[in-house]
Design a protein around this motif. Structure first.
Motif, PDB file in Angstrom:
ATOM      1  N   SER A 141       0.820  -1.223   0.000  1.00 51.75           N
ATOM      2  CA  SER A 141       0.000   0.000   0.000  1.00 51.75           C
ATOM      3  C   SER A 141       0.850   1.268   0.000  1.00 51.75           C
ATOM      4  N   ARG A 151      -4.670 -11.237   7.410  1.00 55.14           N
ATOM      5  CA  ARG A 151      -4.645 -10.842   5.989  1.00 55.14           C
ATOM      6  C   ARG A 151      -5.953 -11.253   5.292  1.00 55.14           C
ATOM      7  N   GLY A 157      -8.418  -8.781   6.063  1.00 57.12           N
ATOM      8  CA  GLY A 157      -8.143  -7.585   5.272  1.00 57.12           C
ATOM      9  C   GLY A 157      -8.668  -7.707   3.854  1.00 57.12           C
ATOM     10  N   PHE A 190     -10.171   0.749   3.471  1.00 54.73           N
ATOM     11  CA  PHE A 190      -9.181  -0.136   4.096  1.00 54.73           C
ATOM     12  C   PHE A 190      -7.949   0.649   4.530  1.00 54.73           C
ATOM     13  N   GLN A 217      -8.401   2.829   7.564  1.00 54.01           N
ATOM     14  CA  GLN A 217      -8.427   2.096   8.828  1.00 54.01           C
ATOM     15  C   GLN A 217      -7.074   1.502   9.198  1.00 54.01           C
ATOM     16  N   SER A 218      -6.301   1.042   8.189  1.00 54.90           N
ATOM     17  CA  SER A 218      -5.090   0.281   8.484  1.00 54.90           C
ATOM     18  C   SER A 218      -3.841   1.145   8.645  1.00 54.90           C
ATOM     19  N   ASN A 232      -2.496   2.492  12.055  1.00 57.26           N
ATOM     20  CA  ASN A 232      -1.941   1.463  12.941  1.00 57.26           C
ATOM     21  C   ASN A 232      -0.460   1.196  12.675  1.00 57.26           C
ATOM     22  N   TYR A 239      -1.639  -9.078  -0.758  1.00 50.31           N
ATOM     23  CA  TYR A 239      -1.904  -9.867   0.438  1.00 50.31           C
ATOM     24  C   TYR A 239      -1.790 -11.365   0.146  1.00 50.31           C
ATOM     25  N   ALA A 299       3.309  -4.483  13.139  1.00 45.86           N
ATOM     26  CA  ALA A 299       3.274  -5.341  11.951  1.00 45.86           C
ATOM     27  C   ALA A 299       4.423  -6.349  11.962  1.00 45.86           C
TER      28      ALA A 299
END
Length: 265
Positions: free
Chosen positions: A31, A133, A136, A148, A151-152, A155, A188, A218
């Motif tokens: 990403s 994953r 996800g 997505f 939200q991700s 983090n 992913y 992560a």
């Protein structure tokens, strides 16, 4: 800056080259695209020739119909180097870019003068990670890539960064919410099936750099530390205030560590 591309499975793969000197490939993660290295380029381009790709499906490189894997992306990097007639490089990978760097090191170790893993790991996904994953993938398919990433991505930063540098998190969010959902799904799926490559760390005969985030969720810090003792010659650095995005959270320290590693390897 010179902008170029190669043709891979019918689609262009974009890369840019900046600076002069010994060649260094900077491989972005999931990403992201090559712009994730913007804080490093200014610090490194006066000493090194930087090769910065956008992997297929990221940034200016469109998605293609190939079966994606870490080996496939490593082959993509090999073709870029072949086009530039570059025989040996140093390669630095962030997160998924580290997985690709390890796949490259396994296939063509003789072409690497050294390599570095920034917030990355040679371990395969465990079942917990695969489950996350899969969740996800379901979220992306149901809600789209932008939701997505909204939200991700937060983090990926430490709580300290989110509290004191919220504008940085917003900048990353605004930059990467335009991803195509299928690209993220394909990444992913490729990450879930990648093999354990700790044997690459143990057998690589030249220097390896590890930059670890103390608050990385992560790639947990203890896991990153455990693998860092596997190579014969490791350069190990901890970013005390960073999560998974140390190149942004602590850019000056990250640049110092990368620069010193490249100068001595």
């Amino acid at each position: 800056m010179v902008e170029k591309n190669i043709l891979l499975d019918g689609q262009p793969v974009y890369y840019r080259m900046e600076g002069t000197g010994r060649p260094v490939v900077l491989v972005h993660g999931f990403s992201e695209d090559g712009t994730v290295w913007e804080n490093q380029i200014g610090a490194l381009k006066n000493k090194f020739q930087l090769i910065i790709p956008d992997l297929p499906g990221s940034g200016r490189s469109p998605i293609n119909d190939a079966g994606w894997s870490m080996e496939y992306f490593a082959e993509c990097l090999r073709q870029i180097l072949d086009q530039e007639n570059i025989s040996t490089v140093s390669m630095i990978g962030h997160s998924m870019g580290g997985y690709i760097t390890l796949a490259f090191a396994e296939a063509w170790p003789q072409r690497l003068q050294s390599f570095g893993l920034i917030h990355s790991t040679a371990y395969a996904d465990n079942e917990e990670k695969k489950t996350a994953r899969r969740r996800g993938i379901e979220f992306i398919q149901q809600n789209g890539a932008a939701k997505f990433i909204e939200q991700s991505v937060p983090n990926l930063f430490s709580e300290e960064t989110k509290k004191h540098q919220p504008e940085m998190v917003r900048k990353i969010l605004s930059r990467y919410t335009n991803f195509i959902g299928q690209s993220l799904v394909n990444y992913y799926q490729a990450m879930m099936v990648r093999p354990d490559r700790t044997h690459v760390l143990k057998s690589f005969p030249r220097p390896v750099l590890f930059i670890l985030g103390k608050h990385d969720t992560a790639v947990p810090y203890e896991q990153g530390l455990q693998q860092s003792y596997m190579p014969g010659l490791s350069y190990i650095h901890t970013l005390e205030h960073s999560g998974h995005m140390g190149m942004w959270e602590e850019p000056e320290l990250s640049n110092d560590y990368i620069d010193a590693f490249l100068m001595h390897s």
